[in-house]
Design a protein around this motif. Structure first.
Motif, PDB file in Angstrom:
ATOM      1  N   ALA A  96      -9.388  -4.513   8.718  1.00 32.71           N
ATOM      2  CA  ALA A  96      -9.350  -6.029   8.905  1.00 32.71           C
ATOM      3  C   ALA A  96      -8.184  -6.303   7.782  1.00 32.71           C
ATOM      4  O   ALA A  96      -7.503  -7.160   8.380  1.00 32.71           O
ATOM      5  N   LEU A 132      -5.616  -8.107  10.499  1.00 31.51           N
ATOM      6  CA  LEU A 132      -5.563  -9.537  10.153  1.00 31.51           C
ATOM      7  C   LEU A 132      -4.440  -9.912   9.062  1.00 31.51           C
ATOM      8  O   LEU A 132      -4.230 -11.155   8.841  1.00 31.51           O
ATOM      9  N   ASN A 184      -5.115 -10.519   5.753  1.00 33.23           N
ATOM     10  CA  ASN A 184      -5.684 -11.464   5.245  1.00 33.23           C
ATOM     11  C   ASN A 184      -6.621 -10.832   4.426  1.00 33.23           C
ATOM     12  O   ASN A 184      -7.597 -10.148   4.600  1.00 33.23           O
ATOM     13  N   ALA A 208     -10.335 -11.959   4.547  1.00 30.73           N
ATOM     14  CA  ALA A 208     -11.027 -11.626   5.694  1.00 30.73           C
ATOM     15  C   ALA A 208     -11.447 -10.103   5.550  1.00 30.73           C
ATOM     16  O   ALA A 208     -12.376  -9.495   5.849  1.00 30.73           O
TER      17      ALA A 208
END
Length: 109
Positions: free
Chosen positions: A83, A87, A89, A92
């Protein structure tokens, strides 16, 4: 355990002095100077070099399982890495790892 009080205090003072000198070498001696661009560029990678060293033992040999590798923690670590990379992030990645840890813990038992 060190039973002799003189030895104990010698070790405590020696370790304290060593820690002070190590930190002072960075903060006291070069704290007021501007670092070269190459040093600043390399220092940006410090967290990415330290964090895996802190997290890997907790994933591979967790104390909660008596040092046995746990599929739920391993899956959560993999989900967090994926993730984070895909992403880009942090929140996240944390959420994905937490959900996988909870889900696999519930599913496996």
């Amino acid at each position: 355990m060190i039973e002799d009080k003189a030895t104990l205090w010698t070790v405590i003072i020696g370790l304290g002095l060593g820690t002070f000198l190590l930190r002072y070498s960075f903060l006291g001696l070069i704290g007021g100077r501007a670092l070269p661009a190459w040093a600043l560029r390399l220092l940006r990678y410090t967290p990415m070099a330290v964090i895996p060293g802190l997290v890997a033992p907790a994933v591979m040999w967790p104390a909660a399982t008596g040092g046995e590798t746990d599929p739920a923690r391993l899956g959560a670590a993999i989900a967090t890495i994926l993730a984070g990379v895909l992403l880009r992030n942090v929140l996240a990645a944390i959420l994905a790892g937490g959900l996988v840890l909870y889900g696999l813990g519930w599913w496996i038992g």
